[in-house]
Scaffold this motif. Structure first.
Motif, PDB file in Angstrom:
ATOM      1  N   THR A 125       0.807  -1.221   0.000  1.00  0.00           N
ATOM      2  CA  THR A 125       0.000   0.000   0.000  1.00  0.00           C
ATOM      3  C   THR A 125       0.840   1.271   0.000  1.00  0.00           C
ATOM      4  OG1 THR A 125      -1.750  -1.177   1.205  1.00  0.00           O
ATOM      5  CG2 THR A 125      -1.870   1.232   1.175  1.00  0.00           C
ATOM      6  N   TYR A 126       1.958   1.262   0.705  1.00  0.00           N
ATOM      7  CA  TYR A 126       2.739   2.486   0.874  1.00  0.00           C
ATOM      8  C   TYR A 126       4.161   2.404   0.295  1.00  0.00           C
ATOM      9  CZ  TYR A 126      -1.027   3.535   4.141  1.00  0.00           C
ATOM     10  OH  TYR A 126      -2.261   3.760   4.700  1.00  0.00           O
ATOM     11  N   ILE A 127       4.907   1.389   0.657  1.00  0.00           N
ATOM     12  CA  ILE A 127       6.321   1.342   0.278  1.00  0.00           C
ATOM     13  C   ILE A 127       6.515   1.081  -1.207  1.00  0.00           C
ATOM     14  CG2 ILE A 127       8.505   0.125   0.647  1.00  0.00           C
ATOM     15  CD1 ILE A 127       7.627  -0.403   3.502  1.00  0.00           C
ATOM     16  N   LEU A 128       5.863   0.048  -1.736  1.00  0.00           N
ATOM     17  CA  LEU A 128       6.038  -0.290  -3.145  1.00  0.00           C
ATOM     18  C   LEU A 128       5.558   0.821  -4.080  1.00  0.00           C
ATOM     19  CD1 LEU A 128       7.153  -2.587  -4.875  1.00  0.00           C
ATOM     20  CD2 LEU A 128       4.846  -3.542  -4.990  1.00  0.00           C
ATOM     21  N   PRO A 129       4.385   1.453  -3.835  1.00  0.00           N
ATOM     22  CA  PRO A 129       3.991   2.585  -4.691  1.00  0.00           C
ATOM     23  C   PRO A 129       4.973   3.753  -4.623  1.00  0.00           C
ATOM     24  CG  PRO A 129       2.092   1.745  -3.520  1.00  0.00           C
ATOM     25  CD  PRO A 129       3.292   1.052  -2.934  1.00  0.00           C
ATOM     26  N   ALA A 130       5.550   4.012  -3.447  1.00  0.00           N
ATOM     27  CA  ALA A 130       6.534   5.093  -3.321  1.00  0.00           C
ATOM     28  C   ALA A 130       7.774   4.791  -4.156  1.00  0.00           C
ATOM     29  CB  ALA A 130       6.924   5.283  -1.855  1.00  0.00           C
ATOM     30  N   ILE A 131       8.196   3.537  -4.137  1.00  0.00           N
ATOM     31  CA  ILE A 131       9.346   3.134  -4.961  1.00  0.00           C
ATOM     32  C   ILE A 131       9.000   3.257  -6.435  1.00  0.00           C
ATOM     33  CG2 ILE A 131      10.830   1.191  -5.594  1.00  0.00           C
ATOM     34  CD1 ILE A 131      10.562   0.198  -2.710  1.00  0.00           C
ATOM     35  N   GLY A 132       7.783   2.839  -6.797  1.00  0.00           N
ATOM     36  CA  GLY A 132       7.353   2.916  -8.190  1.00  0.00           C
ATOM     37  C   GLY A 132       7.297   4.341  -8.698  1.00  0.00           C
TER      38      GLY A 132
END
Length: 291
Positions: A128-135
């Motif tokens: 929800t938070y970490i992977l979208p921020a990396i993307g």
């Protein structure tokens, strides 16, 4: 001598009876009561009427139930393949002569120790938070939004979490199988020119096939019964795209006023799991005999 034998039998009987009583109370009795409720319109409270086979007839006409079965089987098939391939590769690596393999085995087993709900909530935060921020930082549009909010890829997130936690136990089972293969078999194979892939295909895999059978049966059964990961990650969403059979039975049976209907669903699901397990054991058992 006879008295000693009788005392021993009595001791075993005293040990067995409480265990059988507990098993009957907490396993067999609920199963029987659930089967009885499946022929009623019981809502989980109040009175109820006997409706015969109506719940079973409606079950095969319910689109939501059909969708949950489709998702659950898709998840079980994909996750079983991923887990067994990766587990076997890891087992081969951890069984080889490498430094610190005991420590690595312990490290790889950690995911299996953690509770499924805990793991699910951790990955929920990650997706929800970490992977979208990396993307977003990397400019990857596919990863810029949460996988759990996309009904086309949310099931892949569930597969990732299920596989990450299940690989540990499967790896241990494969390692146990690899350690039963005698070294002289490998030595004889090397004399015949069996190396690399040929060595694995013609020697290693046939000898550990019984362990492969165990992993396949356990994987399919466990993934068909997936619940905790669904509860922690998606709660069946988005748009019921990740609603497993177990979660549907729990959600609508316990809180949706469909206790009788979902009891029928549970009975059918139980029969399906038993049938699939028997089929796997039969087919893979015949394959073992051929090898």
């Amino acid at each position: 001598m006879k008295k000693s034998s009788n005392d021993r039998s009595r001791t075993f009987l005293l040990i067995t009876i409480p265990i059988m009583a507990l098993f009957f109370c907490f396993n067999t009795l609920p199963l029987i009561k659930g089967a009885i409720y499946s022929f009623t319109n019981f809502k989980g409270y109040g009175s109820y009427d006997w409706v015969g086979l109506r719940n079973y007839i409606d079950l095969f006409q319910d689109g939501r139930v059909g969708g949950s079965y489709l998702f659950t089987f898709k998840l079980a098939i994909v996750a079983t393949i991923v887990v067994n391939v990766l587990s076997l590769i890891l087992a081969l690596g951890l069984n080889s002569n490498i430094k610190g393999k005991s420590a690595l085995r312990g490290a790889y087993f950690i995911p299996n120790i953690l509770g499924a709900l805990v793991v699910g909530y951790i990955f929920n935060y990650f997706f929800t938070y970490i992977l979208p921020a990396i993307g977003k930082a990397a400019g990857i549009g596919f990863l810029s939004s949460s996988m759990l909010s996309n009904k086309n890829v949310a099931w892949l997130a569930v597969v990732i979490v299920c596989a990450w936690q299940s690989i540990a136990m499967n790896t241990i089972i494969y390692i146990s199988g690899l350690q039963t293969v005698p070294e002289d078999v490998y030595e004889a194979g090397s004399l015949d020119g069996a190396t690399g892939w040929k060595k694995f295909k013609n020697i290693t895999f046939p000898l550990i096939f019984p362990f492969f059978t165990i992993n396949m049966v356990l994987c399919v059964k466990n993934f068909l019964m997936v619940f905790d990961q669904i509860m922690a990650l998606t709660k069946g969403g988005p748009a019921q795209s990740t609603e497993s059979i177990s979660y549907l039975i729990y959600q609508n049976g316990m809180g949706g006023g469909q206790f009788g209907f979902q009891s029928a669903n549970a009975v059918v699901f139980f029969v399906v799991i038993v049938a699939i397990s028997v089929f796997q054991l039969t087919v893979l058992g015949k394959k073992e005999e051929q090898l």
